[in-house]
Every structure is written in structure tokens, then in C-alpha cells.
Design an enzyme around this catalytic site. Structure first.
Site, PDB file in Angstrom:
ATOM      1  N   ASP A   1       0.874  -1.160   0.000  1.00  0.00           N
ATOM      2  CA  ASP A   1       0.000   0.000   0.000  1.00  0.00           C
ATOM      3  C   ASP A   1       0.925   1.228   0.000  1.00  0.00           C
ATOM      4  OD1 ASP A   1      -2.158   1.673  -0.066  1.00  0.00           O
ATOM      5  OD2 ASP A   1      -3.257   0.702   1.551  1.00  0.00           O
TER       6      ASP A   1
HETATM    7  C1  BGC Z   1      -5.182   2.998  -0.076  1.00  0.00           C
HETATM    8  C2  BGC Z   1      -5.239   1.907  -1.111  1.00  0.00           C
HETATM    9  C3  BGC Z   1      -5.137   2.498  -2.486  1.00  0.00           C
HETATM   10  C4  BGC Z   1      -3.843   3.282  -2.573  1.00  0.00           C
HETATM   11  C5  BGC Z   1      -3.591   3.892  -3.938  1.00  0.00           C
HETATM   12  C6  BGC Z   1      -4.001   3.914  -0.274  1.00  0.00           C
HETATM   13  O1  BGC Z   1      -4.074   5.026   0.539  1.00  0.00           O
HETATM   14  O2  BGC Z   1      -5.135   2.411   1.202  1.00  0.00           O
HETATM   15  O3  BGC Z   1      -6.400   1.151  -0.962  1.00  0.00           O
HETATM   16  O4  BGC Z   1      -5.185   1.508  -3.460  1.00  0.00           O
HETATM   17  O5  BGC Z   1      -3.895   4.337  -1.626  1.00  0.00           O
HETATM   18  O6  BGC Z   1      -4.423   4.931  -4.211  1.00  0.00           O
END
Ligand code: BGC
Length: 766
Positions: free
Chosen positions: A294
């Protein structure tokens, strides 16, 4: 009967031979891919290998000159040197094509980039939020919604979505509950399968399919106290029985990628956990795609205090088995030196690169790198009438009727005066939800618009906003919302409007950015002055239908009594108002059921139907000391699986194929459901079991093990069939092995987790 059997045998045979053919083909393609991956790997320099692990967010939109404001990188040049494997947030046929061309035509090994985006519930045609769709209990709808999302995403140059989120959550304070399928394991598993299938289709290499990503591995939905990003602590048993199954189902459905989670799990950050990313995911489940971190999770290992510096962040993340680094930049900076000092092995790097290349091959990117860059598709495939019609259809299936006193609903369309009142009544933005990809702001059909479009000219539709919910209208993803707690200036007009009407439709609840990432709330009632407004309108004595807009289960204890009917409308996407009107006026008979409990009180959270039996389940059994609150009930206000219909269903005739089934035998359960009301309707028939004595382990009071959504015409009867095997009864046994225990099982079939109309039992024997 024999005809059916013959037909079944024939279909089974041809399916089997077709399946074998497909399997052979897949095996050939896979071995071919493995060969190509290895050949390519043999040509790569260390820098090029590290490049494949690097994923950067779109810098171009910010600065427009090919440089990231923050890091001052020249991405074009980096692509040319093979230093980038993937981008997120870069979309559009032109820009993705421009970058892909640099990768494929100007870099030494011509390795294509993979472009990812959060396409959570639609790209431009917004579908209902995933929690709403789960309320449809409709596998076809869930698959269709993600299929359309994939078609649109592929049409703007995307190869990959960071979805589905398959995190179970039993805590509606957590804003991201909107992004998953709710509290239940079985529903979570079914949603995971349907959504992976929808995104990825039958063949990942097709130009209209995209790679899915099961996230967030794992436990993210169990953040302590419902605060996003907070730590998580749970037993291995709970993790394996509740939180892992949707991820496992995603693997079995062929999901191409995984994303690691932000949270700690039992003190170890999930994104630095070898146990999760390697032992379970690769070791136990045989997953051969790649894991993306993440956002900056390797960097956040420092914040967790589990890594001393960037090198340790990279070490723990990469060594855990997280292959691709989203934005922390720590892999590129540290992995080679970690290999040189012997902390990491070269084979680990090679294996991570192999996994990433494998997915790129499976997507067909090497053979056809520009197949996602078809300008014509970008111009013609988004927001099509067909996609909008599907969105409306899925939306109406997701609405849950929570209350319908004196059958106020459905409303008559003809010759009435309808007052549509509330801050969300003409809100064209909130139904688009928090994760909205390419949706145009303010592009949803509002409730007011939907009602106006549905009624004939002689029906008078009035509107009053009544109160503002937030003061900073237009607030977006990164902004804090300012709830209006003082401005009552619209009340008088709203009351006057209500007085002129035969019926009032109130639109209250949450705006889009009250749920989603980093949108945890402790107060789950109607925010701001909404309840006050509702009470004022109630004083007019007019019948009130509340249409509730929400990204989470809400606490409606103070609200229910102020209404005659409640439609839980979630955040339903582009066609929201039309879909709600379909249900309000009875063009569609509501069929949704709650995918998560609506608490009676915030103090009950976490609350879920599948709780364990206690030693003192009742005052009688506990000698006056039972598991209970002294001030509020134990039960939620609206439980999991609950949802009314305009018609009524009668359950009878439970049959279980054997009173003493053996392990390995199919247990067939049938029930007869009759539509006894005045409307055709769909019923979600639910099968629950209870393992009565589990040999040393306590079991939940009931567990959903099957559901079927069936259309039953008024007056008609259908037989609904379920099938269980011992695998469906499996759990973590006392010795930590996975499997069922012989013994007695109660069987329940019903209309909600608290409305179990039929009861039977069987004895599973060795
Ligand atoms: C979120 C993810 C997301 C990623 C990219 C993160 O803050 O937890 O679920 O895919 O950002 O945008």
C-alpha cells in the site's frame, strides 16, 4: 427427471472436456510464459530488475513538464533506463500511450509498464459503492458492475485496478467499510469471487479485462476502535476463519495481484509480515502473482517503529514478500546494497521480478503493449447508455427497505403532491461516493431529478433543502468536512413545503466524503441538524419516507420513530435518483438485505450476527448474570440479512437429504418459498448453520452458508436448493488443523439472520 439427468450429464461432460481443454491451454500458456519470464530475467541488469519493483504516482498532472514537484525526477528518462515498472494514477489513452511507447520502444529490454488506478466501483459510470452492491446479494450484479468498470478502465489505458477490497469489517465507524462486502465471511467470499471474475473476465490478455488486486492483506477492517490505519490484534483462529477466506477465494478465482495492508497485526506490520505475504499467501495458497505495497508502507515501517531507517524499511517489506513498492522509493535505494551485504538474496529479487513480469505477460502487455490505448474506445466506451442502464439496475437491487409502516410504499405516481426535502435531496455529487475515479463531479442523477423524471405532469414535486449538511460544499477527498451545526435558516421553508404535500420524501444521511479512506466517525447518527429538521417535518403530520444516503451502517435508533418508511439507499452511483424512484413508486420491488448490522447504539460496536456462544447466553442460564448490557439491548437495530419487500414470503417444507451424512457426501437442503403478497418480488433465501458441539472449540451461534436470490411471482411457489459438504462446515479445530468435526449441526433457512423460519438438523458422521 431423467431428461434433466441426461441433460445434466451431457452438460457436465461437455463442460468437463471444455474445462480440460481450457486447462491444457492455460498450462501451455503458463509454461510458455514462465519460459519467456526466465529468458527476459536472464538479460536484465540489477538496475532494470529494481526498476520493475518501482511504482510511482502520476507526477505529470501536477507539473505538466515531466517532473515530479516533490522529487524532481525525470520520469521519461527513468522509463528509458528501465527504472520504472509501474505507475498509479496515470490514466488516459494519450498519456499512457506516450509513456508506454518510451518503455517499449526506447528502453533497452522493451519491458512494458503496468498502469494501475483505484477503480473501486466504476470508472466514469459510477456503480453503487461495494457495500451497497453486497446488499443486493446478487452475484450477477456484482460481477456485471466490475465487468463494466473494467471495460471503461481498459478503455482509458489502464491495466490494473486496486480492487476488490475484500476486507471483512464489523465496525461501521471505519469509513472504509463502504469499500467491501460488510461483516460476513460467506457473503465476502461470494463478492470476492464475483468481483475478481468481473474485472479479469475469462482471459486477462483480452483488451477489455484488467488485473484485479485483492486488498488489504490482511485485517485492515478490524482496526482497533474503528480508526483508520490503527493497529489490529486478533487470534490466528479468527484471522483464518473470518478475515482470510475472502482473500483465499480471490486467489482461487485467479486474482492477479495482492496489496499489503497499512495496519499492524498482532504487533507486526502486515506489510512487513513474512508470515502473511510469504508463508500463507505463497506457501499455503500457492499464489504466483505479485504483491504491491500500500502507499509507502515500507516507509511507514519507520513510523510503526519496526524499522530503524529506510534500509530496514526496505528490508522488512521486501523480505516479507511485498514485491512492488508503491511510492516509498526505499526498494530502489536499498535492495541492491542489502543484497551486497548478504541480508537479502539475489534469488529473492529475481523471484519478485519474475512475479511482476508474469502478470505483465498474462495481461498480454508484451505481445500487445498498446492494446489498451485505443482512442476510439476511450471516446465511445465510457458512460454508454448500456452502462448507465446496468448501473441503474444494480442500484435498485442494492436498496434495502428497512421500514414500511402501513404499507406507505410504494407511492402512487399519480395526482399527488410530493415534497422532497433534505440536504441530500438534490445532491448530484454524494451518490458518486468517495472513490470515484473519472466520474465528473456533480454528475449523478439526484433524488429530486429521479422523482421528477418518474412522475406524470399532474404530479406536483416540491423541493426544499431544509438544512445544509456541510458548510464547505465541494470539499473533496483531501479536505476535512465542516458539519453545519448552527444554520437553521432553511427550516421554515422546508416546513411550509411539507405542509403543502401529501407525502414527504426526506433525503438525509452522509455526503460522499463521510465514508472512505480516513473517514472514521464515532457518531453514526444523522450528523449536523438533520435529525432536528426531521423532527420539525414530523410535526406537520405528513407521512414521511426517509431515503437514507450512507456509506456505512448508521445508528438510526432516534430516527426510525420519526418516519413511516425508510429506504436505505447507500451511495448508489451515477443513476442514484432514478434507481430510488424505481423503488419508491414500485416499478421495482426492493430486494436488498443488509450486508452488515446497523447497531442500536455505537457502544455495541463491533457488532455482528456471527458471534460466539457464551457460557452465559441468557439470564436463566447465567443465574442472573448473562452476557448483556444493563442499559441497551444486545441486538442491533437492523441485523445482517434484514430487508423488507412490498410483498410477503412464506417459508415451508425444509428437507435435508440425509439425517446422518458422511464426510465427503453432499448434503442437500431444500425449502419451499411462496409469495403470499400482492407484488411479484425477489427474496434472498438464506441458509445458516450452527455447529452444536465442536469438540473442544466454541462455535458461532450461526453462520451463513448459502443464499439464493429468487424471483417469485405473486401467488407462486419456488423450491430453493442448497448444497453443503464437510468443507463448508470446516473451521480451525482444537489442534489448529482446518476441517469439520463430526457431530450435530442445526440448519436454519430464513429471510434474515434474525428471522429464521425453518429449522432442521443433521449429524455429520465419519
Ligand atoms: C489505499 C489503497 C489504495 C492506494 C492507492 C491507499 O491510501 O489504502 O487502498 O489503493 O492508496 O491509491
Amino acid at each position: 427427471m431423467s431428461f434433466y439427468l441426461t441433460l445434466f450429464a451431457f452438460v457436465a461432460f461437455s463442460c468437463n472436456s471444455k474445462k480440460t481443454e481450457q486447462k491444457d491451454k492455460a498450462a501451455n500458456t503458463n509454461s510458455n510464459i514462465e519460459q519467456r519470464v526466465n529468458d527476459l530475467l536472464g538479460l536484465m541488469t540489477q538496475e532494470e530488475k529494481l526498476g520493475q519493483l518501482a511504482q510511482y504516482s502520476n507526477p505529470y498532472q501536477q507539473t505538466g513538464d515531466g517532473k515530479s514537484s516533490e522529487h524532481n525526477d525525470n520520469f521519461d528518462e527513468m522509463i528509458r533506463k528501465g527504472q520504472i515498472g509501474s505507475f498509479l494514477n496515470v490514466t488516459g489513452v494519450d498519456e499512457t500511450l506516450r509513456l508506454q511507447k518510451i518503455a517499449v520502444e526506447e528502453s533497452r529490454l522493451k519491458i512494458p509498464l503496468i498502469f494501475g488506478l483505484d477503480v473501486i466501483h466504476g470508472l466514469k459510470t459510477m456503480m453503487p459503492i461495494p457495500l451497497a452492491e453486497a446488499a443486493s446479494f446478487d452475484r450477477t450484479a456484482m460481477e456485471k458492475s466490475t465487468r463494466i468498470a473494467a471495460i471503461e478502465a481498459a478503455a482509458v489505458g489502464l491495466h490494473w485496478t486496486f480492487a476488490p477490497m475484500v476486507d471483512i469489517s464489523r465496525d461501521p465507524r471505519w469509513g472504509r467499510i463502504m469499500e467491501g462486502a460488510g461483516e460476513d465471511v460467506f457473503l465476502g467470499v461470494e463478492a470476492a469471487k464475483a468481483r475478481v471474475k468481473g474485472f479479469q473476465g475469462d482471459n486477462l490478455a483480452d483488451a477489455n479485462t484488467i488485473a484485479a488486486c485483492a486488498k488489504h492483506f490482511v485485517g485492515y477492517g478490524a482496526a482497533i476502535a474503528g480508526r483508520d490505519y490503527n493497529g489490529v490484534d486478533m487470534s490466528d483462529r479468527l484471522m483464518r476463519e473470518v478475515y482470510l477466506p475472502p482473500f483465499k477465494a480471490a486467489v482461487d478465482a485467479g486474482v492477479a495481484t495482492f496489496m499489503s495492508a497499512f495496519n499492524t497485526l498482532g504487533g507486526v506490520p502486515a506489510s512487513g509480515s513474512k508470515y502473511l505475504q510469504t508463508d500463507i499467501l505463497r506457501g499455503e495458497w500457492g499464489f504466483d502473482g505479485f504483491v504491491v505495497s500500500d502507499w509507502n508502507t515500507a516507509g511507514e515501517l519507520l513510523n510503526h517503529g519496526s524499522a530503524a531507517d529506510g534500509a530496514e524499511g526496505a528490508y522488512f517489506g521486501f523480505n516479507a514478500g511485498v514485491d512492488m513498492d508503491m511510492e516509498s522509493r526505499l526498494y530502489v535505494a536499498n535492495i541492491d546494497s542489502l543484497i551486497k551485504i548478504g541480508k537479502l538474496k539475489q534469488e529473492q529479487l529475481d523471484e519478485a521480478v519474475r512475479r511482476i513480469l508474469r502478470v505483465k505477460f498474462r495481461l498480454g502487455l508484451f505481445d500487445n503493449p498498446y492494446q489498451y490505448n485505443d482512442k476510439k474506445k476511450e471516446e465511445t466506451m465510457l458512460l454508454t447508455p448500456e452502462h448507465l442502464a446496468a448501473s441503474r439496475d444494480i442500484a435498485k437491487r442494492s436498496i434495502v427497505l428497512l421500514k414500511n409502516e402501513k404499507n406507505l410504499l410504494p407511492l402512487s405516481k399519480v395526482g399527488k403532491t410530493i415534497a422532497v426535502i433534505g440536504p441530500l435531496a438534490n445532491d448530484k455529487d454524494s451518490p458518486l461516493g468517495n472513490w470515484r475515479a473519472h466520474a465528473v463531479p456533480n454528475s449523478a442523477v439526484s433524488l429530486l431529478e429521479g422523482i421528477k423524471a418518474a412522475v406524470p405532469e399532474n404530479t406536483n414535486v416540491l423541493f426544499a433543502e431544509g438544512t445544509k449538511l456541510i458548510n464547505n460544499a465541494g470539499a473533496h477527498f483531501f479536505m476535512n468536512l465542516e458539519i453545519n451545526k448552527t444554520d437553521r435558516s432553511g427550516f421554515a421553508e422546508a416546513i411550509a413545503t411539507a405542509k403543502k404535500a401529501d407525502v414527504v420524501v426526506m433525503a438525509l444521511g452522509e455526503v460522499a466524503y463521510m465514508s472512505g479512506e480516513c473517514r472514521s466517525y464515532a457518531d453514526l447518527g444523522l450528523q449536523g441538524l438533520q435529525l432536528e429538521l426531521l423532527k420539525e417535518i414530523r410535526k406537520t403530520g405528513k407521512p414521511i419516507v426517509l431515503t437514507l444516503f450512507n456509506g456505512r451502517p448508521m445508528v438510526l435508533t432516534d430516527v426510525v420513530g420519526e418516519t413511516d418508511a425508510i429506504l436505505n439507499c447507500w451511495l448508489l452511483g451515477s443513476e442514484s435518483g432514478n434507481a430510488i424512484a424505481d423503488v419508491l413508486f414500485g416499478d421495482y420491488n426492493p430486494s436488498g438485505k443488509l450486508p452488515a448490522s446497523f447497531p442500536y447504539h455505537v457502544g455495541q460496536i463491533p457488532i455482528y450476527y456471527e458471534h460466539f456462544s457464551t457460557g452465559r447466553p441468557s439470564l436463566d442460564a447465567g443465574g442472573g448474570f448473562a452476557t448483556m448490557y444493563r442499559d441497551i439491548p444486545n441486538d442491533p437495530l437492523f441485523p445482517f440479512g434484514f430487508g423488507l419487500s412490498y410483498t410477503t414470503f412464506e417459508y415451508s417444507g425444509l428437507k435435508i437429504s440425509s439425517a446422518k451424512p458422511k464426510f465427503g457426501e453432499k448434503i442437500k437442503i431444500t425449502a419451499t418459498i411462496k409469495n403470499t403478497g400482492n407484488y411479484d418480488g425477489e427474496e434472498v433465501v438464506q441458509l445458516y448453520i450452527h455447529d452444536v458441539a465442536a469438540h473442544g472449540v466454541a462455535r458461532p451461534v450461526k453462520q451463513l452458508k448459502g443464499f439464493e436470490k429468487v424471483l417469485i411471482k405473486k401467488g407462486e411457489t419456488v423450491e430453493v436448493k442448497f448444497e453443503l459438504t464437510a468443507e463448508d462446515l470446516a473451521f480451525v479445530r482444537l489442534d489448529n488443523s482446518w476441517g469439520a468435526e463430526a457431530g450435530k449441526f442445526n440448519v436454519f433457512v430464513g429471510s434474515a439472520s434474525n428471522d429464521l423460519r425453518l429449522k432442521g438438523e443433521f449429524d455429520l458422521i465419519e
